[in-house]
Design an enzyme around this catalytic site. Structure first.
Site, PDB file in Angstrom:
ATOM      1  N   PRO A  34      14.735 -20.174   8.419  1.00  0.00           N
ATOM      2  CA  PRO A  34      15.774 -20.074   7.360  1.00  0.00           C
ATOM      3  C   PRO A  34      16.999 -20.425   7.690  1.00  0.00           C
ATOM      4  O   PRO A  34      17.652 -20.018   8.682  1.00  0.00           O
ATOM      5  CB  PRO A  34      15.932 -18.716   6.655  1.00  0.00           C
ATOM      6  CG  PRO A  34      15.231 -17.790   7.839  1.00  0.00           C
ATOM      7  CD  PRO A  34      14.362 -18.749   8.401  1.00  0.00           C
ATOM      8  N   ILE A  35      17.552 -21.250   7.000  1.00  0.00           N
ATOM      9  CA  ILE A  35      19.024 -21.898   7.348  1.00  0.00           C
ATOM     10  C   ILE A  35      19.775 -21.892   6.071  1.00  0.00           C
ATOM     11  O   ILE A  35      19.830 -22.784   4.987  1.00  0.00           O
ATOM     12  CB  ILE A  35      19.142 -23.427   7.682  1.00  0.00           C
ATOM     13  CG1 ILE A  35      18.358 -23.407   9.162  1.00  0.00           C
ATOM     14  CG2 ILE A  35      20.655 -23.851   7.897  1.00  0.00           C
ATOM     15  CD1 ILE A  35      18.497 -24.733  10.023  1.00  0.00           C
TER      16      ILE A  35
ATOM     17  N   SER B  43      15.865 -19.480   2.797  1.00  0.00           N
ATOM     18  CA  SER B  43      16.686 -18.487   2.938  1.00  0.00           C
ATOM     19  C   SER B  43      16.990 -17.832   1.471  1.00  0.00           C
ATOM     20  O   SER B  43      17.053 -18.379   0.501  1.00  0.00           O
ATOM     21  CB  SER B  43      17.995 -19.069   3.469  1.00  0.00           C
ATOM     22  OG  SER B  43      19.040 -18.154   3.381  1.00  0.00           O
TER      23      SER B  43
ATOM     24  N   TYR C 245      17.916 -11.411   2.581  1.00  0.00           N
ATOM     25  CA  TYR C 245      18.965 -10.591   2.950  1.00  0.00           C
ATOM     26  C   TYR C 245      19.076  -9.282   2.145  1.00  0.00           C
ATOM     27  O   TYR C 245      19.580  -9.626   0.823  1.00  0.00           O
ATOM     28  CB  TYR C 245      20.224 -11.368   2.960  1.00  0.00           C
ATOM     29  CG  TYR C 245      20.450 -12.228   4.383  1.00  0.00           C
ATOM     30  CD1 TYR C 245      20.122 -12.021   5.459  1.00  0.00           C
ATOM     31  CD2 TYR C 245      20.876 -13.608   4.022  1.00  0.00           C
ATOM     32  CE1 TYR C 245      20.374 -12.638   6.648  1.00  0.00           C
ATOM     33  CE2 TYR C 245      20.801 -14.559   4.961  1.00  0.00           C
ATOM     34  CZ  TYR C 245      20.727 -14.124   6.388  1.00  0.00           C
ATOM     35  OH  TYR C 245      20.912 -14.875   7.449  1.00  0.00           O
TER      36      TYR C 245
ATOM     37  N   THR D 186      15.417 -10.237   6.870  1.00  0.00           N
ATOM     38  CA  THR D 186      16.176 -10.487   8.146  1.00  0.00           C
ATOM     39  C   THR D 186      16.967  -8.988   8.293  1.00  0.00           C
ATOM     40  O   THR D 186      17.996  -8.634   7.455  1.00  0.00           O
ATOM     41  CB  THR D 186      16.936 -11.572   7.844  1.00  0.00           C
ATOM     42  OG1 THR D 186      16.107 -12.784   7.928  1.00  0.00           O
ATOM     43  CG2 THR D 186      18.121 -11.620   9.261  1.00  0.00           C
TER      44      THR D 186
ATOM     45  N   ARG E  86      32.321 -14.866  15.189  1.00  0.00           N
ATOM     46  CA  ARG E  86      31.941 -16.605  15.437  1.00  0.00           C
ATOM     47  C   ARG E  86      33.342 -17.254  15.594  1.00  0.00           C
ATOM     48  O   ARG E  86      33.954 -17.619  14.617  1.00  0.00           O
ATOM     49  CB  ARG E  86      31.139 -16.842  14.320  1.00  0.00           C
ATOM     50  CG  ARG E  86      29.646 -16.183  14.174  1.00  0.00           C
ATOM     51  CD  ARG E  86      28.824 -16.854  13.126  1.00  0.00           C
ATOM     52  NE  ARG E  86      27.699 -15.937  12.755  1.00  0.00           N
ATOM     53  CZ  ARG E  86      26.988 -16.293  11.569  1.00  0.00           C
ATOM     54  NH1 ARG E  86      27.157 -17.186  10.769  1.00  0.00           N
ATOM     55  NH2 ARG E  86      26.048 -15.507  11.704  1.00  0.00           N
TER      56      ARG E  86
ATOM     57  N   LYS F 204      12.519  -9.662  10.546  1.00  0.00           N
ATOM     58  CA  LYS F 204      13.208 -10.546  11.168  1.00  0.00           C
ATOM     59  C   LYS F 204      14.305 -10.060  12.064  1.00  0.00           C
ATOM     60  O   LYS F 204      15.290  -9.565  11.450  1.00  0.00           O
ATOM     61  CB  LYS F 204      13.664 -11.791  10.407  1.00  0.00           C
ATOM     62  CG  LYS F 204      14.164 -12.947  11.426  1.00  0.00           C
ATOM     63  CD  LYS F 204      14.410 -14.221  10.448  1.00  0.00           C
ATOM     64  CE  LYS F 204      14.790 -15.541  11.304  1.00  0.00           C
ATOM     65  NZ  LYS F 204      16.217 -15.636  11.279  1.00  0.00           N
TER      66      LYS F 204
ATOM     67  N   HIS G 129      18.444 -15.026  15.953  1.00  0.00           N
ATOM     68  CA  HIS G 129      19.396 -15.752  15.038  1.00  0.00           C
ATOM     69  C   HIS G 129      20.007 -16.648  15.648  1.00  0.00           C
ATOM     70  O   HIS G 129      21.027 -17.142  15.218  1.00  0.00           O
ATOM     71  CB  HIS G 129      20.489 -14.503  14.371  1.00  0.00           C
ATOM     72  CG  HIS G 129      20.574 -14.927  13.004  1.00  0.00           C
ATOM     73  ND1 HIS G 129      20.313 -14.128  11.830  1.00  0.00           N
ATOM     74  CD2 HIS G 129      21.462 -15.856  12.268  1.00  0.00           C
ATOM     75  CE1 HIS G 129      20.630 -14.794  10.708  1.00  0.00           C
ATOM     76  NE2 HIS G 129      21.245 -15.687  10.931  1.00  0.00           N
TER      77      HIS G 129
HETATM   78  C1  FNR Z   1      20.541 -19.497  10.391  1.00  0.00           C
HETATM   79  N1  FNR Z   1      19.642 -18.524  10.383  1.00  0.00           N
HETATM   80  C2  FNR Z   1      19.170 -17.774   9.469  1.00  0.00           C
HETATM   81  N2  FNR Z   1      18.428 -16.733   9.515  1.00  0.00           N
HETATM   82  C3  FNR Z   1      18.198 -16.028   8.246  1.00  0.00           C
HETATM   83  O1  FNR Z   1      17.469 -15.075   8.516  1.00  0.00           O
HETATM   84  N3  FNR Z   1      18.678 -16.486   7.220  1.00  0.00           N
HETATM   85  C4  FNR Z   1      19.626 -17.517   7.042  1.00  0.00           C
HETATM   86  O2  FNR Z   1      20.157 -17.644   5.837  1.00  0.00           O
HETATM   87  C5  FNR Z   1      20.122 -18.018   8.059  1.00  0.00           C
HETATM   88  N4  FNR Z   1      21.025 -18.883   8.083  1.00  0.00           N
HETATM   89  C6  FNR Z   1      21.370 -19.726   9.153  1.00  0.00           C
HETATM   90  C7  FNR Z   1      22.302 -20.634   9.097  1.00  0.00           C
HETATM   91  C8  FNR Z   1      22.497 -21.575  10.127  1.00  0.00           C
HETATM   92  C9  FNR Z   1      23.576 -22.652  10.089  1.00  0.00           C
HETATM   93  C10 FNR Z   1      21.586 -21.441  11.323  1.00  0.00           C
HETATM   94  C11 FNR Z   1      21.910 -22.251  12.685  1.00  0.00           C
HETATM   95  C12 FNR Z   1      20.685 -20.325  11.505  1.00  0.00           C
HETATM   96  C13 FNR Z   1      18.841 -18.268  11.786  1.00  0.00           C
HETATM   97  C14 FNR Z   1      17.560 -19.044  11.918  1.00  0.00           C
HETATM   98  O3  FNR Z   1      16.608 -18.576  10.961  1.00  0.00           O
HETATM   99  C15 FNR Z   1      17.080 -19.060  13.274  1.00  0.00           C
HETATM  100  O4  FNR Z   1      16.760 -17.493  13.575  1.00  0.00           O
HETATM  101  C16 FNR Z   1      17.940 -19.730  14.238  1.00  0.00           C
HETATM  102  O5  FNR Z   1      18.351 -20.719  13.675  1.00  0.00           O
HETATM  103  C17 FNR Z   1      16.917 -19.863  15.691  1.00  0.00           C
HETATM  104  O6  FNR Z   1      17.663 -20.361  16.340  1.00  0.00           O
HETATM  105  P1  FNR Z   1      17.756 -22.296  16.674  1.00  0.00           P
HETATM  106  O7  FNR Z   1      16.540 -22.866  16.447  1.00  0.00           O
HETATM  107  O8  FNR Z   1      18.848 -22.883  15.881  1.00  0.00           O
HETATM  108  O9  FNR Z   1      18.236 -21.988  18.153  1.00  0.00           O
END
Ligand code: FNR
Length: 392
Positions: free
Chosen positions: A98-99, A129, A153, A179, A188, A261, A285
């Site tokens: 999820p992003i 997400s 969430y 999550t 951050r 997660k 994450h």
């Molecule tokens: C995330 N991640 C994340 N995880 C989640 O559970 N819900 C979310 O909405 C988000 N949003 C999110 C935004 C952005 C910009 C990033 C980069 C990451 C975490 C994501 O699901 C995942 O755990 C990590 O991105 C994995 O690491 P890599 O592949 O980016 O190194």
């Protein structure tokens, strides 16, 4: 049987006709191209992470400290990358993590729909997400035959949590990923320096603004007063009070497979198991939340404690060999975050599909050239410790 590695041949053949690949074929190239394309604060939001960012660099470095032991004459000219997950036979072990801002990363502002379309086309499941630019129902409708998962969430409003889960079930998602590592935001520095956080500007809140329970908490609908709706979101998003005592409630919300997660400690795995979850999602994450938490180094102990429950891993996967290594350390399936986010930024759906094709071609070749034909062949003893590269 078509091999994912055939993708390479297609690139060379197109090159004969004078066509270079449409997008970069490495993570570094994708990141550089996305930096060019995205508004700089949004790029920093995606690329950045917690503290001095050594946590996310460490995620990548952890993979470099493993090598894969090559075996010859092993009959691996044809590979099978398929895996079984919650009753689904998936063509590959990859997942789209999820992003929560992918919605605004594409040119058209519908990155969640683009990701869903790429998932439908590739068979790589999307974990959608809670923070999406389009409502979960519209995203689910684009997933085709590929199973999708909804990431929750957990808001500090139980009725809203339940409503989101009901909607995800009705929309056809095949599992709920809760999550746990984001009950409040990590430190951050890039975002702090820009004094910006996308959701506080009203981005990617469609699942809330379209939710009947959320709407019932507002004096005026979000269309009339988006500012008040965003403030309400900010007040209900975090959930510092959530503890293991709430797992029974979460478990009771759905009969769908339930995954947690952010689990990285074996004792937490055991508590999750005892609480009746169906899968563990081991992740830090992407180094964005708890600074200094490793991820890959903790995976083997998580897998051991999971004792047969599926374990999904993400954080720091940048290449085909990384996928193979995570599988060899016991992951059932492997998620990617930033790599496909950058793909979405530079090419929408086609960009995401291109990134998946590159990663799968490289994973497929890594297995073949090292002599491993099936995912089941990837056990811990195919890996050897190497010095890696110092990250500083
Ligand atoms: C995330 N991640 C994340 N995880 C989640 O559970 N819900 C979310 O909405 C988000 N949003 C999110 C935004 C952005 C910009 C990033 C980069 C990451 C975490 C994501 O699901 C995942 O755990 C990590 O991105 C994995 O690491 P890599 O592949 O980016 O190194």
């Amino acid at each position: 049987m078509a091999e994912y590695a055939d993708f390479n041949l297609g690139i060379y053949l197109a090159g004969l006709g004078g066509d270079p690949p449409p997008f970069p074929v490495t993570f570094a190239g994708l990141e550089a191209a996305a930096r060019e394309r995205l508004e700089h604060r949004l790029f920093d939001y995606v690329a950045g992470g917690a503290g001095d960012e050594h946590t996310q660099r460490g995620n990548v470095a952890a993979f470099e400290r493993w090598g894969i032991v090559p075996r010859m004459l092993a009959g691996a000219a044809e590979r099978d990358l398929s895996v079984e997950l919650f009753g689904h036979r998936l063509p590959t072990p990859l997942l789209l993590s999820p992003i929560g801002v992918v919605g605004v990363m594409t040119e058209d502002g519908h990155g969640d729909l683009a990701t869903a379309a790429a998932s439908a086309n590739s068979g790589v499941p999307m974990v959608a997400s809670t923070l999406m630019q389009d409502p979960l129902e519209e995203v689910a409708a684009r997933l085709g035959d590929t199973p999708g998962f909804f990431q929750l969430y957990t808001p500090n409003d139980r009725d809203l949590a339940e409503s989101l889960v009901r909607r995800a079930e009705a929309a056809g998602f095949r599992g709920i990923v809760v999550t746990l590592d984001t009950w409040t935001l990590g430190y951050r520095p890039r975002d702090l320096q820009h004094a910006t956080f996308p959701q506080l500007r009203g981005h990617c809140l469609a699942n809330y603004f379209s939710d009947p329970v959320f709407r019932s908490r507002l004096a005026a609908p979000p269309e009339e007063d988006p500012g008040a709706a965003t403030l309400l979101w900010a007040s209900i998003f975090g959930n510092p009070g959530l503890t293991w005592d709430d797992l029974a409630w979460l478990r009771g919300l759905t009969d769908l497979p339930l995954l947690l997660k952010g689990i990285c400690h074996p004792d937490d795995v055991r508590r999750a198991r005892d609480g009746g979850v169906d899968g563990i999602y081991c992740s830090n994450h992407g180094g964005r939340q708890a600074a200094t938490a490793p991820a890959l180094d903790l995976l083997p102990a998580v897998v051991d404690a999971a004792d047969g429950l599926p374990v999904i891993f993400d954080s720091g996967v940048r290449s085909g060999p990384d996928i193979v290594k995570a599988l060899a350390l016991g992951a059932t399936a492997v998620g990617i975050g930033r790599p496909y986010g950058y793909g979405a930024a530079i090419g929408g759906r086609a960009g995401v599909e291109f990134v998946l094709s590159c990663l799968l071609a490289e994973a497929d070749l890594t297995m073949g050239l090292n002599g491993y034909a099936r995912i089941a062949d990837l056990t811990r003893d195919v890996l050897v410790r190497t010095p890696g590269t110092p990250t500083g």
